[in-house]
Enzyme design. Structure first.
Site, PDB file in Angstrom:
ATOM      1  N   GLY A  13       0.852  -1.214   0.210  1.00  0.00           N
ATOM      2  CA  GLY A  13      -0.148  -0.010  -0.039  1.00  0.00           C
ATOM      3  C   GLY A  13       0.770   1.218   0.017  1.00  0.00           C
ATOM      4  O   GLY A  13       1.812   1.263   0.627  1.00  0.00           O
TER       5      GLY A  13
ATOM      6  N   ARG B 156      13.338  10.161  -2.619  1.00  0.00           N
ATOM      7  CA  ARG B 156      14.386  11.309  -2.731  1.00  0.00           C
ATOM      8  C   ARG B 156      15.639  11.132  -2.001  1.00  0.00           C
ATOM      9  O   ARG B 156      16.614  11.392  -2.263  1.00  0.00           O
ATOM     10  CB  ARG B 156      13.520  12.612  -2.359  1.00  0.00           C
ATOM     11  CG  ARG B 156      14.487  13.810  -2.409  1.00  0.00           C
ATOM     12  CD  ARG B 156      13.520  14.983  -2.008  1.00  0.00           C
ATOM     13  NE  ARG B 156      14.245  16.360  -2.075  1.00  0.00           N
ATOM     14  CZ  ARG B 156      14.891  16.824  -0.818  1.00  0.00           C
ATOM     15  NH1 ARG B 156      14.690  16.094   0.095  1.00  0.00           N
ATOM     16  NH2 ARG B 156      15.348  17.893  -1.056  1.00  0.00           N
TER      17      ARG B 156
ATOM     18  N   ARG C 255       1.165  -5.120  -5.905  1.00  0.00           N
ATOM     19  CA  ARG C 255       1.316  -6.525  -5.190  1.00  0.00           C
ATOM     20  C   ARG C 255       1.755  -7.404  -6.333  1.00  0.00           C
ATOM     21  O   ARG C 255       1.218  -7.615  -7.511  1.00  0.00           O
ATOM     22  CB  ARG C 255       0.083  -6.912  -4.447  1.00  0.00           C
ATOM     23  CG  ARG C 255      -0.375  -5.704  -3.461  1.00  0.00           C
ATOM     24  CD  ARG C 255      -1.185  -6.164  -2.489  1.00  0.00           C
ATOM     25  NE  ARG C 255      -1.900  -5.035  -1.736  1.00  0.00           N
ATOM     26  CZ  ARG C 255      -1.538  -4.588  -0.669  1.00  0.00           C
ATOM     27  NH1 ARG C 255      -0.333  -4.767   0.023  1.00  0.00           N
ATOM     28  NH2 ARG C 255      -2.025  -3.463   0.010  1.00  0.00           N
ATOM     29  N   CYS C 256       2.608  -8.498  -5.951  1.00  0.00           N
ATOM     30  CA  CYS C 256       2.957  -9.391  -6.755  1.00  0.00           C
ATOM     31  C   CYS C 256       2.951 -10.846  -6.371  1.00  0.00           C
ATOM     32  O   CYS C 256       3.661 -11.303  -5.490  1.00  0.00           O
ATOM     33  CB  CYS C 256       4.452  -9.098  -7.314  1.00  0.00           C
ATOM     34  SG  CYS C 256       4.968 -10.057  -8.618  1.00  0.00           S
TER      35      CYS C 256
ATOM     36  N   ASP D 200       5.343  -5.200   6.125  1.00  0.00           N
ATOM     37  CA  ASP D 200       5.967  -6.592   6.578  1.00  0.00           C
ATOM     38  C   ASP D 200       6.095  -7.525   5.245  1.00  0.00           C
ATOM     39  O   ASP D 200       6.933  -8.105   5.069  1.00  0.00           O
ATOM     40  CB  ASP D 200       5.047  -7.193   7.497  1.00  0.00           C
ATOM     41  CG  ASP D 200       5.291  -6.689   8.886  1.00  0.00           C
ATOM     42  OD1 ASP D 200       6.181  -6.097   9.151  1.00  0.00           O
ATOM     43  OD2 ASP D 200       4.249  -6.849   9.911  1.00  0.00           O
TER      44      ASP D 200
ATOM     45  N   THR E  57       3.982   2.539   5.882  1.00  0.00           N
ATOM     46  CA  THR E  57       2.580   2.048   6.040  1.00  0.00           C
ATOM     47  C   THR E  57       1.757   3.040   6.955  1.00  0.00           C
ATOM     48  O   THR E  57       2.174   3.369   7.941  1.00  0.00           O
ATOM     49  CB  THR E  57       2.351   0.790   6.546  1.00  0.00           C
ATOM     50  OG1 THR E  57       1.097   0.400   6.802  1.00  0.00           O
ATOM     51  CG2 THR E  57       3.224   0.303   7.691  1.00  0.00           C
TER      52      THR E  57
ATOM     53  N   ASP F 237      -0.536   2.194   8.481  1.00  0.00           N
ATOM     54  CA  ASP F 237      -1.277   1.512   9.663  1.00  0.00           C
ATOM     55  C   ASP F 237      -0.624   1.385  11.049  1.00  0.00           C
ATOM     56  O   ASP F 237      -0.929   0.808  12.068  1.00  0.00           O
ATOM     57  CB  ASP F 237      -1.531   0.031   9.203  1.00  0.00           C
ATOM     58  CG  ASP F 237      -2.722  -0.004   8.182  1.00  0.00           C
ATOM     59  OD1 ASP F 237      -3.403   0.776   8.011  1.00  0.00           O
ATOM     60  OD2 ASP F 237      -2.745  -1.003   7.516  1.00  0.00           O
TER      61      ASP F 237
ATOM     62  N   ASP G 289       1.757  -0.809  11.809  1.00  0.00           N
ATOM     63  CA  ASP G 289       1.529  -1.962  12.544  1.00  0.00           C
ATOM     64  C   ASP G 289       2.723  -2.938  12.274  1.00  0.00           C
ATOM     65  O   ASP G 289       2.503  -4.180  12.442  1.00  0.00           O
ATOM     66  CB  ASP G 289       0.306  -2.771  11.833  1.00  0.00           C
ATOM     67  CG  ASP G 289       0.473  -2.694  10.137  1.00  0.00           C
ATOM     68  OD1 ASP G 289       1.261  -2.219   9.582  1.00  0.00           O
ATOM     69  OD2 ASP G 289      -0.324  -3.640   9.709  1.00  0.00           O
TER      70      ASP G 289
ATOM     71  N   MET H 173      -9.326   3.371   8.244  1.00  0.00           N
ATOM     72  CA  MET H 173      -8.366   2.271   7.713  1.00  0.00           C
ATOM     73  C   MET H 173      -7.670   1.643   8.988  1.00  0.00           C
ATOM     74  O   MET H 173      -7.438   2.219  10.240  1.00  0.00           O
ATOM     75  CB  MET H 173      -7.468   2.805   6.778  1.00  0.00           C
ATOM     76  CG  MET H 173      -8.032   3.529   5.514  1.00  0.00           C
ATOM     77  SD  MET H 173      -7.015   3.358   3.975  1.00  0.00           S
ATOM     78  CE  MET H 173      -6.911   1.847   3.426  1.00  0.00           C
ATOM     79  N   GLY H 174      -7.215   0.475   8.473  1.00  0.00           N
ATOM     80  CA  GLY H 174      -6.751  -0.312   9.688  1.00  0.00           C
ATOM     81  C   GLY H 174      -7.169  -1.681   9.900  1.00  0.00           C
ATOM     82  O   GLY H 174      -7.900  -2.128  10.866  1.00  0.00           O
ATOM     83  N   ARG H 175      -6.718  -2.645   8.749  1.00  0.00           N
ATOM     84  CA  ARG H 175      -7.472  -3.947   8.632  1.00  0.00           C
ATOM     85  C   ARG H 175      -7.176  -4.910   9.922  1.00  0.00           C
ATOM     86  O   ARG H 175      -8.077  -5.351  10.493  1.00  0.00           O
ATOM     87  CB  ARG H 175      -6.781  -4.432   7.286  1.00  0.00           C
ATOM     88  CG  ARG H 175      -7.534  -5.785   6.887  1.00  0.00           C
ATOM     89  CD  ARG H 175      -7.211  -6.207   5.579  1.00  0.00           C
ATOM     90  NE  ARG H 175      -5.762  -5.902   5.266  1.00  0.00           N
ATOM     91  CZ  ARG H 175      -5.343  -5.637   4.060  1.00  0.00           C
ATOM     92  NH1 ARG H 175      -6.134  -5.379   3.063  1.00  0.00           N
ATOM     93  NH2 ARG H 175      -4.277  -5.611   3.999  1.00  0.00           N
TER      94      ARG H 175
ATOM     95  N   GLY I 205     -12.243  12.986  20.175  1.00  0.00           N
ATOM     96  CA  GLY I 205     -13.124  12.881  21.374  1.00  0.00           C
ATOM     97  C   GLY I 205     -14.387  12.249  21.100  1.00  0.00           C
ATOM     98  O   GLY I 205     -15.629  12.530  21.232  1.00  0.00           O
TER      99      GLY I 205
ATOM    100  N   LYS J 273     -28.767  12.438  28.682  1.00  0.00           N
ATOM    101  CA  LYS J 273     -28.254  13.531  29.402  1.00  0.00           C
ATOM    102  C   LYS J 273     -27.937  14.615  28.561  1.00  0.00           C
ATOM    103  O   LYS J 273     -27.466  15.835  28.772  1.00  0.00           O
ATOM    104  CB  LYS J 273     -26.705  12.878  29.573  1.00  0.00           C
ATOM    105  CG  LYS J 273     -26.515  11.670  30.404  1.00  0.00           C
ATOM    106  CD  LYS J 273     -25.166  11.159  30.489  1.00  0.00           C
ATOM    107  CE  LYS J 273     -24.808  10.033  31.581  1.00  0.00           C
ATOM    108  NZ  LYS J 273     -23.669   9.375  31.436  1.00  0.00           N
TER     109      LYS J 273
END
Length: 324
Positions: free
Chosen positions: A15, A25, A76-77, A107, A129, A131, A133, A173-175, A189, A216
């Protein structure tokens, strides 16, 4: 004796993440400053196998530090996950005179780098990435921009949610990782934050919280939902039916990957990219660059891939406490 590096290849894989261009650069300019040649590889490992390889100069990376995405493109490959594909990739590197490769990605990208290292091509991974992660590092390129993009979008949704006295479920996002959701939960918040690492799928608890807050006098209710949990639209329908409160789902999606990177992402990407070049020039291989306790570091890719990472329990508890 350390293998002498004369030509460095650079690719981005998996990604895309804001700041990848800053890293590219830095790789190009640091390598050239050390008298090395640089070859760009388009579309990640897929481009490597298709020999989409070209010479890069300092001019090729002018005016890209502020741009999102990656000028080298990414893909992706599946072929590169096979021994045959990996052997072909190593042979193509030798054919084009590439002594070492810098892989910017997550990863999955590092697993490819690990295989190339085992086939004699010096490799260094740079964590890119949104994420956050990657377990071996406290920071990954793209996270700061992505979480700020999401935060600003959630602020806007809150405005209209308050105007219409709605409940809003906002999916970020964040699988498999809830870092973006957690940071937005605190920064925006939110009344509820659903993380893959923590959510118990007790939807009735969400319903009860919305009803109690409405009693409330609260005019809106923000639920931040991580992509790994998903199903925000169907969740919104169930919550509206159970509470009688108009509930809308907003899925932020890939907008979080784009946009001009923040100063932090530009800085971290530049330092990490340059450091990766320095490691190659020192004869290092099968390493991944990272940040630990505010300091630049590197470690063995095998060790890095064996590590696991989860959200900080204290930060999550603070998120819960502040939402009450």
């Amino acid at each position: 004796m350390a293998k002498e590096i004369n030509t460095i290849g650079v690719l981005t894989s998996g990604g895309d993440a804001p700041g990848m261009n800053a890293a590219i650069r830095a790789v190009v300019r640091e390598a050239i400053s050390k008298g090395k040649k640089v070859k760009g590889i388009k579309r990640g490992y897929a481009g490597l196998l298709q020999e989409e390889i070209f010479d890069m100069s300092t001019y090729d990376v002018a005016d890209i530090i502020q741009r999102g995405g990656t000028i080298l493109q990414t893909a992706r490959c599946m072929e590169f996950t096979t021994p045959e594909g990996q052997q072909k990739g190593a042979e193509i590197c030798r054919k084009h005179g590439i002594d070492g490769i810098i892989v910017i990605g997550g990863d999955g990208s590092f697993r490819g780098a690990q295989k190339l290292a085992g086939l004699g091509i010096n490799t260094i991974g740079v964590p890119g990435t949104i994420d956050l992660d990657i377990a071996c590092t406290d920071y990954t390129i793209g996270f700061d921009t992505a979480v700020n993009t999401a935060m600003e979008a959630i602020d806007k949704v809150r405005d209209t949610s308050t105007s219409h006295e709605r409940c809003s479920i906002i999916e970020v996002m964040g699988r498999g990782a809830g870092f973006i959701a957690l940071w937005c939960g605190i920064s925006n918040g939110a009344e509820n934050v659903l993380l893959p690492e923590k959510y118990d799928y007790d939807e009735q608890a969400l319903v009860n919280n919305i009803i109690e807050n409405r009693k409330k006098g609260k005019k809106h209710h923000i639920i931040i939902n991580a992509e790994g949990i998903g199903h925000s639209t169907s969740m919104a329908k169930r919550i509206e039916a159970a509470t009688g409160v108009e509930t809308r789902a907003t899925i932020l999606g890939h907008m979080q990957r784009g946009g001009s990177p923040t100063a932090r992402d530009r800085m971290q990407a530049s330092i990490m990219g340059a450091y990766a070049v320095d490691l190659l020039c020192d004869g290092k291989s099968n390493r991944v660059v990272g940040e630990r306790n505010g300091a630049l570091m590197d470690m063995d890719i095998d060790e890095a891939l064996a590590m696991t990472k989860s959200v900080d329990n204290y930060e999550y508890q603070i998120c819960c406490n502040l939402s009450k």
